[in-house]
Structures are given as structure tokens and as C-alpha cells.
Enzyme design. Structure first.
Site, PDB file in Angstrom:
ATOM      1  N   HIS A 260      64.226   4.520  20.950  1.00 38.47           N
ATOM      2  CA  HIS A 260      65.486   3.980  20.537  1.00 38.47           C
ATOM      3  C   HIS A 260      66.803   4.488  20.287  1.00 38.47           C
ATOM      4  O   HIS A 260      67.359   4.611  19.053  1.00 38.47           O
ATOM      5  CB  HIS A 260      65.106   3.264  19.177  1.00 38.47           C
ATOM      6  CG  HIS A 260      64.000   2.167  19.335  1.00 38.47           C
ATOM      7  ND1 HIS A 260      64.098   0.872  19.238  1.00 38.47           N
ATOM      8  CD2 HIS A 260      62.548   2.347  19.239  1.00 38.47           C
ATOM      9  CE1 HIS A 260      62.780   0.251  19.175  1.00 38.47           C
ATOM     10  NE2 HIS A 260      62.112   1.277  19.307  1.00 38.47           N
TER      11      HIS A 260
ATOM     12  N   HIS B 232      62.248   2.939   8.069  1.00 42.74           N
ATOM     13  CA  HIS B 232      60.713   3.539   8.115  1.00 42.74           C
ATOM     14  C   HIS B 232      59.800   2.339   7.638  1.00 42.74           C
ATOM     15  O   HIS B 232      60.244   1.573   6.696  1.00 42.74           O
ATOM     16  CB  HIS B 232      60.678   4.398   6.818  1.00 42.74           C
ATOM     17  CG  HIS B 232      59.346   5.278   6.579  1.00 42.74           C
ATOM     18  ND1 HIS B 232      58.431   4.994   7.530  1.00 42.74           N
ATOM     19  CD2 HIS B 232      58.936   6.014   5.603  1.00 42.74           C
ATOM     20  CE1 HIS B 232      57.338   5.521   7.263  1.00 42.74           C
ATOM     21  NE2 HIS B 232      57.675   6.382   5.978  1.00 42.74           N
TER      22      HIS B 232
ATOM     23  N   ASN C  57      61.171  -5.161  16.676  1.00 47.85           N
ATOM     24  CA  ASN C  57      61.494  -5.468  18.141  1.00 47.85           C
ATOM     25  C   ASN C  57      61.953  -7.046  18.536  1.00 47.85           C
ATOM     26  O   ASN C  57      61.407  -7.731  17.956  1.00 47.85           O
ATOM     27  CB  ASN C  57      60.397  -4.876  18.954  1.00 47.85           C
ATOM     28  CG  ASN C  57      60.599  -3.433  19.101  1.00 47.85           C
ATOM     29  OD1 ASN C  57      61.398  -2.782  18.554  1.00 47.85           O
ATOM     30  ND2 ASN C  57      59.129  -2.813  19.470  1.00 47.85           N
TER      31      ASN C  57
HETATM   32 FE1  HDD Z   1      59.035   2.572  16.358  1.00 49.28          FE
HETATM   33  C1  HDD Z   1      62.001   3.954  16.053  1.00 49.28           C
HETATM   34  C2  HDD Z   1      60.308  -0.451  16.367  1.00 49.28           C
HETATM   35  C3  HDD Z   1      55.983   1.411  17.411  1.00 49.28           C
HETATM   36  C4  HDD Z   1      57.610   5.545  16.134  1.00 49.28           C
HETATM   37  N1  HDD Z   1      60.760   1.880  16.248  1.00 49.28           N
HETATM   38  C5  HDD Z   1      61.807   2.716  16.207  1.00 49.28           C
HETATM   39  C6  HDD Z   1      62.995   1.933  15.985  1.00 49.28           C
HETATM   40  C7  HDD Z   1      62.533   0.464  15.977  1.00 49.28           C
HETATM   41  C8  HDD Z   1      61.279   0.712  16.232  1.00 49.28           C
HETATM   42  C9  HDD Z   1      63.253  -0.685  16.034  1.00 49.28           C
HETATM   43  C10 HDD Z   1      64.571   2.301  15.854  1.00 49.28           C
HETATM   44  C11 HDD Z   1      64.936   2.440  14.402  1.00 49.28           C
HETATM   45  C12 HDD Z   1      66.411   2.844  14.370  1.00 49.28           C
HETATM   46  O1  HDD Z   1      67.305   1.837  14.879  1.00 49.28           O
HETATM   47  O2  HDD Z   1      66.824   3.880  13.833  1.00 49.28           O
HETATM   48  N2  HDD Z   1      58.279   0.906  16.838  1.00 49.28           N
HETATM   49  C13 HDD Z   1      59.013  -0.233  16.581  1.00 49.28           C
HETATM   50  C14 HDD Z   1      58.043  -1.449  16.789  1.00 49.28           C
HETATM   51  C15 HDD Z   1      56.813  -0.900  16.871  1.00 49.28           C
HETATM   52  C16 HDD Z   1      56.928   0.459  17.083  1.00 49.28           C
HETATM   53  C17 HDD Z   1      58.478  -2.764  16.546  1.00 49.28           C
HETATM   54  C18 HDD Z   1      55.343  -1.576  17.172  1.00 49.28           C
HETATM   55  C19 HDD Z   1      55.204  -2.566  16.526  1.00 49.28           C
HETATM   56  N3  HDD Z   1      56.943   3.524  16.626  1.00 49.28           N
HETATM   57  C20 HDD Z   1      56.040   2.677  17.149  1.00 49.28           C
HETATM   58  C21 HDD Z   1      55.020   3.407  17.070  1.00 49.28           C
HETATM   59  C22 HDD Z   1      55.474   4.900  16.389  1.00 49.28           C
HETATM   60  C23 HDD Z   1      56.529   4.761  16.663  1.00 49.28           C
HETATM   61  C24 HDD Z   1      53.378   3.262  17.200  1.00 49.28           C
HETATM   62  C25 HDD Z   1      54.568   6.112  16.415  1.00 49.28           C
HETATM   63  C26 HDD Z   1      53.238   6.331  15.995  1.00 49.28           C
HETATM   64  N4  HDD Z   1      59.609   4.669  16.335  1.00 49.28           N
HETATM   65  C27 HDD Z   1      59.082   5.796  15.943  1.00 49.28           C
HETATM   66  C28 HDD Z   1      59.689   6.805  15.801  1.00 49.28           C
HETATM   67  C29 HDD Z   1      61.167   6.494  15.778  1.00 49.28           C
HETATM   68  C30 HDD Z   1      60.932   4.987  16.043  1.00 49.28           C
HETATM   69  C31 HDD Z   1      59.546   8.147  16.608  1.00 49.28           C
HETATM   70  C32 HDD Z   1      62.027   6.984  16.637  1.00 49.28           C
HETATM   71  C33 HDD Z   1      63.397   7.395  15.848  1.00 49.28           C
HETATM   72  C34 HDD Z   1      63.088   6.880  14.483  1.00 49.28           C
HETATM   73  O3  HDD Z   1      61.726   6.360  14.441  1.00 49.28           O
HETATM   74  O4  HDD Z   1      63.819   6.764  13.492  1.00 49.28           O
HETATM   75  O5  HDD Z   1      59.296   7.373  14.578  1.00 49.28           O
END
Ligand code: HDD
Length: 667
Positions: A72, A336, A145
Site C-alpha cells: 500500500h 492499525h 480493502n
Molecule cells: Fe494490510 C497496510 C488492508 C492483510 C500488514 N493493509 C495496509 C493498508 C491497508 C491494508 C488498507 C494501508 C494502510 C494505509 O493507508 O496506510 N491488509 C489490509 C486488508 C487485509 C490486510 C484489508 C486483509 C484482510 N496486512 C494484511 C496482513 C498483514 C498486513 C495479513 C500482515 C500480517 N498491511 C500490513 C502492513 C501495512 C499494511 C505491512 C503496510 C503499511 C502499514 O501497514 O502501515 O503492516
């Protein structure tokens, strides 16, 4: 009209730096008299280390970048307000879901997932839809999402999945695309991804606008009322303008013409006062009904079909303000899944449990240390009090003599009381690395999705599989994917196999159930905010085109006049010259000149390309000559005449004429 300022907006005042402070200073506040010439020994001599302004300026520049989000990375943000329709005290004790007296301030960040910060907006990808509610009880985030399911069931697979979809490790190709071997290799070996892959191959993955897509919290969460009673909940955002998408050939061209297409669209709509609106809906499942379904509520690769549990609208979010500084606000915002408030709780969904660890962890790196919640955009609007101290970039001066509990020196303050209480869920089990058998079915809902699509949506899905797998080099990977498609639907599998020149795979007996809510047909129809190109030239009959334009604009459409030159045609101001404009950034085209434009290849192409992308086309006055010169193979969705305003508005509201045959139009 003066907008009422919400609590978050007012809080940010303390951090805003007006643009009118004229005197330049160093970071230490010392006035600078020359920022164009470094201090040197003689006019041609070496630069002198003593120049603290030079050193500070360059050092600050060298440190301007922070790590982009690992997923993202590319996003666009906006502020808004959330207004609850009616108190939900029977379901939850969350103040912002029980108090209708004042709206809750919000900040939203929309994003793509796979591409890096500089990648194009209109790629085939999932879109993030993350919302922070600044509630009186602290921050609550729905990190959603635009698809209601996910690729994997257990968060421990997230690094594997992300490594597979990201550019390949040896040459960092391709950028922001799933059309490559490692992604499809993962899919064929991890069939739990198939339901989500069906969404990814559908037009949902190329939204027309962030303002025209749904948002889904994906997981089952829990609402908890004041008596401690829990109800399962799924969060849904529903856009007031309906859910609409672009077309694949079009998005490829938008990537070059306007890589910021979705970001610009959001920004411009808010600037114009066309504030995007989304209804927040919930699907509620009473706890005793947990096992009533043929899927597991804890499995994030499954939806609860709306026909089984209808959506209940509970409030509306309106995005009404653009950020003032991209980095300070949109880049530094930190979402978060574990940012929740009393009255909302988690379930044991293993994907959610992993996310509850991952987001805080990633912010610690990305925003350099534990004080990132003090960054203005991340601050709650209520007061933060605890014994957490120190670390990089502490902004607050804590006057307390103690930073531990219990203490007597500070009268026991701050004290933990009347706070968040975890839902008292009974948990027992043997420690085990194993998924529940109720997570085993990976095909039924992929089939449900396929069955629910309109014919044009099915065609687009087949074409998407062919494009994607057409970029896969290893034949066994293609064969592996096609084998799975045979389990989803014979029509899908046979068409993809044929296109790839592969033998049809073994075909399973599949169910015929459908969920009409999954199709993008039957959306709310409106022309509000649709962009319409009016092609004009010196032969334009303004009497013919002006009433049409007025009728469109009075219904909220945005018209732009495109002509061979800037300035005016007749007395009508030109918005863009033809060589700087392209049909793919418009929803519809009005040909309003044929005398000057009829013989111009670029104008003919404009019309033909819009036709190719199934867009409504109108010809008024001499515009007929231009449309005729474009030699369109049929006139489906093409209107001629000087009194077609209402008919054309209805055509624009239809969005696309998918039944138009464009197969003979050179792409
Ligand atoms: Fe995630 C970012 C949505 C599964 C780990 N995720 C991130 C963002 C969105 C989502 C919208 C961007 C937030 C922003 O605008 O700053 N992610 C989802 C959805 C998931 C999902 C709807 C499944 C239902 N994500 C998911 C899993 C993991 C992560 C299973 C890790 C185990 N996601 C992250 C992250 C991020 C992230 C690495 C990258 C940047 C951030 O968090 O702030 O922690």
C-alpha cells in the site's frame, strides 16, 4: 458556505505553519541572508565546512525520505466526517456508535497494494480503504480493502504472498503488476487465494474512482454492548455514487496519460465541493448463529452473502477536506487494525490476529520509533495519558515525577480504570499448527462469484486471466492455474485453456448458486461528477452545444472543452488543447464540431477510442461529420441531434455500453 470545523481540524491548528512567514531562518531560528551561494574561500574557491546553513540544508535534504509502506505504498488521503444515523446501544457501547449528536472526524487513505510510491494509479490491484475515526474514546481504524475477502487465511503466509506479487527478486520486474510467474506460482500452489483472485481478475480491480468503490473490513469483528453481550459484525462501505470500474484496455492507456488518475479525481472532486459519500453498513450475526453457515466466519477468504445476512446502513461518511501537506498527513498517517475503542472487539480470525501484530510493528520502523502516535495526523482528539516515555522524537514534556504504576508520589496517577474491557470469550485448545477443517473449501465461493457475474463481467474476467497468464513464462504454472479453474467453473476453465492453447482440464460438478449483490450491474445511476469531453472547433454551433452542456452541468457532470488550440472557440473558453487531451480520461464524449475537426486524425481517434471503450458519444451540430469520419462500426450508445440532452444524460448515467460490439475497432 463556511464548513463547520471538527475537533480534529481544530487540533491541527496548533501544528499548522502558515505560508506567509517571509523571513527564512535555519532550523535553529537564525535568519538566513543567502540561500543560493554556499560559503566559499574566494568567489572561485572551495566550499567551507563552516557554512552551517549549507550543511543543515543538504543534511535535511539527504534525510527527506522515509521507508515507503511495504505494501500500500501509493495512496491518497482526505479528511471527512462520519454521521451516525441512530444510536446502536443495543449492540455496542462505542460512543461514536451510540451518540448521534455530533459527527466523528475521520481521515481516509486510499491506496493500491503492490506498486511502489511512484507507480501508476490504474493498475490491476486491490485498493486499500483505510479510515481513522477520531472518536471521543480514542482512535478507531477500519483498515479495509475494496474486496471483501483476502488471498490467504493465516497471516503467517503474508510475507510469502507479498514476496510473490511484488516484482521478481532478480530484476525487480514487473512494477505494480500481478502478471508474472511468481504471483501465479503462488496462486496455483495456494488455492485458498482463488476466491480473491476471481475478484482481482474482475473489473473491481480497476475502479473508475476511489469515490466509486466499496470498502470491506473483511474480517468478522465483534460489537460488544454495555452488558458485555457480543454480536459478530462485518464492516462495509457503500459509495453513494455506486460501484463503477474502468476497462482494461483503457487503464493501460491511462497509466501513460495520467498516472495520477484516481488521486487527481479524488482531489479535484473535493476541491469542487463534490464531496464523496460512503454509507457505513454492517452485517450482523448474533453469536448463537456462529455455526449456521457452510463456511467459517473466521475465514477471511469467505464472504457472508448479502442474501443471507443483509446490509444494515448505520451512518454516512462524507469526505470534505483535502490534506494540506502530502507528507505530513497522507504519508505519515499510521493505521492499525488493533486501534479499537470500547464496544468493539476482535475475533479469532488468524489473519486478523496477525494483522494486530503487524501494523504497530511496521510503523515503528517506517515512522522511526515509538512516538509516532504523537505525529499530528495520528493523535487522538482526546487526551493521551500513560507512563510510556522517551524514545526517538518525544514531543511532549511530561511534568510528572513518576513514569510507573503503581506509584504514591503522583497520587497513583495516571490510573487505569473504567477503560477498555476485552470481550470475555471462552478459549480452550491444544497448541497446534493446523487450520480448522472448516477452512478447507477454496472453490465454492469462487464459483459463487463467477455465477453472479453478468455476461460482460464474465468476458472481462476471462480476458484478464488470458492477459495475466499470457505474461507467465513457465507452462506448468499456467497449467496449474487452469486445473484450479476447472474446479471453479467449466465455462471459465475451457475459455482460459483455449486461449492459452492448453487442453481443457478435468471439470468439476459445480453449484449454480449466485449472489446478485456481487455483480456491478444495477448500481445507483447518476451523472454527478462524470467527466465529459466536448470536442469543439471553429465550426462549433454554440447554440446547439450550450443547452446540452448546461443540462449536463446542472446534473453535476463536469464538462471540459477540447479544441485544436487554447483560448476560445467563438466565445466559449477552451479547457484543453487537443494534443494535450485524451479520451481515456473522460467518461463520455460530445462531438460538437466537424468542420474543423472532421479531417483531423487526432479528433477522429478521440471519438473512436471512446467508442472502443464503450463510452457514450453524442454528436451535435456539425459534430455529426466528425463522428461519421471516425467510421464507427455501429451506433450503440451513439446519439445524434440537437435535442438529446436528457437522452445523453441517461446514457452517461449508464456508464458503459457493454453490449456494443467493438471487436472490429483496432485497439
Ligand atoms: Fe494490510 C497496510 C488492508 C492483510 C500488514 N493493509 C495496509 C493498508 C491497508 C491494508 C488498507 C494501508 C494502510 C494505509 O493507508 O496506510 N491488509 C489490509 C486488508 C487485509 C490486510 C484489508 C486483509 C484482510 N496486512 C494484511 C496482513 C498483514 C498486513 C495479513 C500482515 C500480517 N498491511 C500490513 C502492513 C501495512 C499494511 C505491512 C503496510 C503499511 C502499514 O501497514 O502501515 O503492516
Amino acid at each position: 458556505m463556511q464548513r463547520e470545523r471538527d475537533a480534529k481540524d481544530r487540533q491541527l491548528d496548533a501544528h499548522r505553519v502558515p505560508a506567509d512567514r517571509l523571513n527564512m531562518t535555519t532550523d535553529q531560528g537564525v535568519r538566513v541572508d543567502d540561500t543560493d551561494n554556499a560559503l566559499r574561500a574566494g568567489t572561485r574557491g572551495p566550499t567551507i565546512m563552516e557554512d552551517f546553513h549549507f550543511r543543515e540544508k543538504i543534511t535535511r535534504f539527504d534525510h527527506e525520505r522515509i521507508p515507503e509502506r511495504v505494501v500500500h505504498a501509493r495512496g491518497a488521503g482526505a479528511y471527512g466526517i462520519f454521521q451516525l444515523y441512530e444510536p446502536l446501544g443495543d449492540l455496542t457501547s462505542a460512543a461514536f456508535l451510540t451518540d448521534t449528536s455530533a459527527p466523528t472526524p475521520t481521515f481516509v487513505r486510499f491506496s493500491t497494494v503492490a506498486g511502489s510510491r511512484g507507480s501508476a494509479d490504474t493498475v490491476r490491484d486491490v485498493r486499500g480503504f483505510a479510515t481513522k475515526f477520531y472518536t471521543a474514546q480514542g482512535n478507531f481504524d477500519i483498515v479495509a480493502n475494496n474486496f471483501p475477502v483476502f488471498f490467504i487465511q493465516d497471516g503467517i503466509k503474508f510475507p510469502d504472498f507479498v514476496h510473490a506479487v511484488k516484482p521478481e527478486p532478480h530484476n525487480e520486474i514487473p512494477q505494480a503488476q500481478s502478471a508474472h510467474d511468481t504471483f501465479w506460482d503462488f496462486v496455483q500452489l495456494q488455492p485458498e487465494s482463488l476466491h480473491m483472485v476471481m475478484w482481482l481478475m474482475s473489473d473491481r480491480a480497476i475502479p473508475r474512482s476511489f469515490r466509486m468503490m466499496q470498502g470491506f473490513g473483511v474480517h468478522t469483528f465483534r460489537l460488544v454492548n454495555a452488558s458485555g453481550q457480543g454480536t459478530f459484525v462485518k464492516w462495509h462501505w457503500r459509495p453513494a455514487l455506486g460501484t463503477y470500474s474502468l476497462e482494461w484496455d483503457e487503464v493501460l492507456r491511462i497509466q501513460g496519460n495520467d498516472p495520477d488518475y484516481n488521486r487527481r479525481d479524488l482531489w479535484e472532486a473535493i476541491e469542487r465541493g463534490a464531496h464523496p459519500e460512503y454509507e457505513l453498513c454492517v452485517q450482523l450475526v448474533p453469536e448463537p448463529r456462529e455455526h449456521d453457515f457452510d463456511f467459517d466466519l473466521l475465514d477471511a477468504t469467505k464472504i457472508i452473502p448479502e442474501e443471507l445476512v443483509p446490509l444494515r446502513p448505520i451512518g454516512k461518511m462524507t469526505l470534505n477536506r483535502n490534506p494540506q501537506n502530502f507528507f505530513a498527513e497522507t504519508e505519515q498517517v499510521a493505521f492499525h487494525t488493533a486501534n479499537i475503542v470500547p464496544g468493539i472487539d476482535f475475533t479469532n480470525d488468524p489473519l486478523l490476529q496477525a494483522r494486530n501484530f503487524s501494523y504497530l510493528d511496521t510503523q515503528l520502523l517506517r515512522l522511526a520509533g515509538p512516538n509516532f502516535p504523537q505525529i499530528p495526523i495520528n493523535r487522538p482528539v482526546n487526551e493521551v495519558r500513560n507512563d510510556q516515555r522517551d524514545g526517538f522524537h518525544q514531543h511532549l514534556i511530561h511534568e510528572s515525577l513518576t513514569s510507573y504504576a503503581p506509584n504514591s508520589i503522583s497520587g497513583g496517577c495516571p490510573a487505569a480504570m473504567d477503560g477498555y474491557r476485552h470481550y470475555q470469550e471462552k478459549v480452550e485448545g491444544t497448541k497446534i499448527r493446523m487450520r480448522s477443517p472448516s477452512f478447507e473449501d477454496h472453490y465454492s465461493q469462487a464459483t459463487l462469484f463467477w455465477n453472479s457475474m453478468a455476461e460482460w463481467e464474465k468476458q472481462h474476467i476471462v480476458a484478464a486471466f488470458l492477459f495475466e497468464l499470457g505474461h507467465v513464462e513457465r507452462k506448468p504454472i499456467k497449467e496449474g492455474v487452469v486445473r484450479h479453474l476447472g474446479q471453479i467453473h467449466p465455462d471459465l476453465a475451457s475459455q482460459v485453456a483455449e486461449g492459452l492453447g492448453l487442453p481443457a482440464p478435468a471439470l468439476a460438478q459445480v453449484h449454480a448458486n449466485a449472489s446478485p449483490a456481487l455483480s456491478m450491474t444495477n448500481q445507483p445511476r447518476s451523472i454527478a461528477t462524470r467527466k465529459i469531453a466536448i470536442l469543439m472547433g471553429d465550426g462549433t454551433d454554440s447554440l446547439a452545444v450550450t443547452p446540452l452542456r448546461q443540462a449536463l452541468e446542472s446534473q453535476g457532470a463536469v464538462c471540459e472543452v477540447i479544441a485544436p488550440h487554447e483560448g476560445v472557440v467563438g466565445d466559449i473558453p477552451v479547457d484543453k488543447q487537443l494534443s494535450a487531451a485524451n479520451s481515456v480520461t473522460y467518461d463520455a464524449v460530445v462531438a460538437a464540431d466537424g468542420k474543423a475537426l472532421g479531417s483531423l486524425g487526432r479528433a477522429q481517434f478521440f471519438v473512436k477510442e471512446a467508442f472502443r471503450h464503450h463510452k457514450p458519444i453524442a454528436a451535435v451540430g456539425s459534430g455529426r461529420q466528425l463522428v461519421e469520419a471516425a467510421q464507427l462500426p455501429n451506433d450503440v450508445g451513439v446519439l445524434f441531434g440537437n435535442h438529446i440532452a436528457q437522452e445523453f444524460a441517461e446514457a452517461v448515467a449508464v456508464h458503459r455500453f457493454w453490449d456494443r460490439d467493438v471487436s472490429s475497432v483496432p485497439a
